[in-house]
Design an enzyme around this catalytic site. Structure first.
Site, PDB file in Angstrom:
ATOM      1  N   MET A  79       1.098  -1.562   0.140  1.00 19.56           N
ATOM      2  CA  MET A  79       0.076  -0.243  -0.198  1.00 19.56           C
ATOM      3  C   MET A  79       1.261   0.839  -0.142  1.00 19.56           C
ATOM      4  SD  MET A  79      -2.921  -0.979   2.936  1.00 19.56           S
ATOM      5  CE  MET A  79      -3.904   0.538   2.491  1.00 19.56           C
ATOM      6  N   HIS A  80       0.699   2.838  -0.049  1.00 22.60           N
ATOM      7  CA  HIS A  80       1.049   3.584   0.156  1.00 22.60           C
ATOM      8  C   HIS A  80       1.536   4.322  -0.883  1.00 22.60           C
ATOM      9  CE1 HIS A  80      -1.479   2.807   3.864  1.00 22.60           C
ATOM     10  NE2 HIS A  80      -0.572   1.796   4.976  1.00 22.60           N
ATOM     11  N   ASP A 235      -2.651  -5.548   0.961  1.00 28.87           N
ATOM     12  CA  ASP A 235      -1.933  -6.549   1.051  1.00 28.87           C
ATOM     13  C   ASP A 235      -2.753  -6.775   2.028  1.00 28.87           C
ATOM     14  OD1 ASP A 235      -0.944  -4.522   2.034  1.00 28.87           O
ATOM     15  OD2 ASP A 235       1.094  -5.472   1.616  1.00 28.87           O
TER      16      ASP A 235
END
Length: 484
Positions: A79-80, A235
């Site tokens: 992520m991110h 995830d």
């Protein structure tokens, strides 16, 4: 047949299941993190495509006929990450990853704006996507001026597979641009980083169709053209789908490099002041919370390095019987801490050392400290009204029964150990691909694995661990004061 693609930090994994959810095969390809400067962490997005090609070529060597019968694909990813695309669909610069800390000043500036916590339900952490774009605007203005789309890592993979710029709720909740309660982009949050909604991907739920496989790519990969690609998940949410952690109050404790206490919710329960993440889940109408520990098994790995002893040997020295905590106390803040302190500058330490403090005593303190950090997350979740009655243990640390008994005792909760199998993010992504392709009931597909055994709290040691936990809690402010 259904395919799950999980784009991790160190590798891409492809996993193949059939319509009974039986795993037929898997393959992976390594990825390399680039660190050109202190605090920087980047991926070349083109390496994700190369890794996908490599993993599927390996899978095709043994499962070509099954791949030809593919009916759906699901995506998962770390992520991110900030993947910036220009008007021609080209990558502008390397993707800035979740563990990159260069934008800590921009994160603090955004977090000081009350609309961010109010709408996203989260602190703006340096690892999130929005501060990275604010950094880019200040430090790489020419590149920033060319941004036509900002995509999360797995969604860049989708762009290559389908030609569509689409994301889903669970991953997008970690950008600091999503109104997490409404499950929609917020124009005010985007404007605070110099962006507009047109630069964001379209949004779907993780179980919905989000593009179809392009004929050109399908031919190259040996897959049928036009098969649907599910929205997928970030995830942790994908792992939860793989574990069946989708019902209200269901939870898992992941003892990995970092630690995660993950709880599924049927409503939005933010508590940003405690540094608990409140994100959308991959299933419609569901959310989840996460307490995050930055150094879980990494704490044991650190002790392993400085003692030149394998982690398994360290835990073996403790024997099979859970011992009460000794006078030694460890603070596992080797890389700072997320929940509940939101303190990137704090560092770890030992207290209570004496001449009698041997290697097993230090190991016992390290294992106990990670359990205490999980208890901090449990307490933070409880502040929002999330009350857990049991957790399922996953991750490398879950192989130690000693550690799990300590965790059960510290949390005062039974800890379930699932039967052997692969229930991770790639499996969860494959499940989402199945749901999207067949319009299947998500709850009927995302079931929990059978429990092999349950480890219960050791009531004889509850008081001793409670006392040690209170000592542990008192040491953080003391250490913080000493380091200031």
């Amino acid at each position: 047949m259904y395919l799950g693609l999980d784009l991790g930090t160190s590798s891409l994994k492809a996993l193949l299941i059939d319509d009974t959810q039986r795993i037929l095969g898997s393959a992976s390809a390594p990825l390399t993190v680039e660190r050109p400067h202190h605090g920087w962490s980047e991926h070349d997005p083109d390496s994700w495509i190369a890794a996908t090609r490599k993993a599927l070529a390996e899978l095709a060597n043994t499962h070509a006929s099954e791949l030809a019968k593919m009916r759906g694909i699901g995506l998962s990813g770390h992520m991110h990450g900030a993947t910036t695309i220009d008007k021609d669909g080209k990558v502008i610069r390397p993707c800035i990853l979740w563990n990159d800390t260069r934008s800590y000043e921009e994160a603090a500036e955004l977090d000081a704006d009350p609309q961010f916590r109010r709408l996203t339900g989260n602190i703006v952490f340096p690892g999130f996507t929005a501060p990275k774009l604010k950094w880019m605007a200040a430090d790489e203005p020419e590149a920033f001026s060319r941004v036509a789309k900002v995509l999360l890592p797995k969604d860049y993979l989708r762009l290559w597979l389908s030609g569509d710029a689409i994301s889903e709720m669970s991953d997008s909740a970690g950008t600091s641009w999503l109104d997490v309660g409404k499950r929609a982009w917020d124009d005010g949050l985007l404007s605070a980083t110099g962006l507009e909604r047109r630069q964001m991907p379209a949004l779907v739920e993780g179980t919905e169709r989000a593009g179809a496989l392009r004929a050109e790519v399908a031919s190259e990969l040996g897959l049928p053209a036009g098969i649907p690609i599910a929205g997928g998940a970030g995830d942790n949410a994908a792992s939860a789908c793989g574990m069946g952690t989708v019902g209200d109050g269901h939870a898992f404790a992941s003892l990995g490099t970092s630690g995660v206490l993950f709880a599924a919710n049927n409503r939005y329960l933010p508590n940003p002041d405690s540094a608990v993440h409140a994100f959308c889940h991959a299933l419609p109408g569901t959310w989840h919370q996460m307490g995050v520990i930055l150094s879980a098994t990494d704490s044991l790995n650190w002790l392993s390095r400085i003692t030149s002893t394998k982690p398994s040997a360290l835990t073996a020295e403790l024997g099979d019987t859970l011992l009460a905590p000794g006078p030694e106390v460890f603070l596992p803040y080797l890389s700072g801490e997320r929940t509940p302190h939101n303190d990137a500058a704090i560092r770890g330490g030992f207290a209570g050392l004496g001449h009698e403090s041997d290697r097993p005593a230090l190991t016992r303190a390290v294992l106990g400290a990670v359990c205490f950090a999980f208890r901090d997350s449990l307490a933070a979740l409880a502040q929002t009204g999330t009350v857990l009655t049991r957790v399922t243990a996953i991750g490398g640390g879950s192989k130690s029964d000693y550690w799990l008994e300590a965790l059960a005792t510290v949390l005062d909760l039974p800890v379930d150990i699932p039967e052997g199998g692969d229930f991770g993010a790639a499996f969860g992504a494959a499940r989402l691909g199945l749901i999207a392709a067949e319009n299947a009931d998500p709850l009927a597909i995302c079931t929990a694995p059978k429990t092999e055994t349950t480890i219960h709290p050791n009531r004889d040691l509850t008081g001793a661990f409670d006392e040690a936990y209170h000592t542990y809690r008192a040491l953080y402010p003391a250490l913080k004061g000493a380091m200031s």
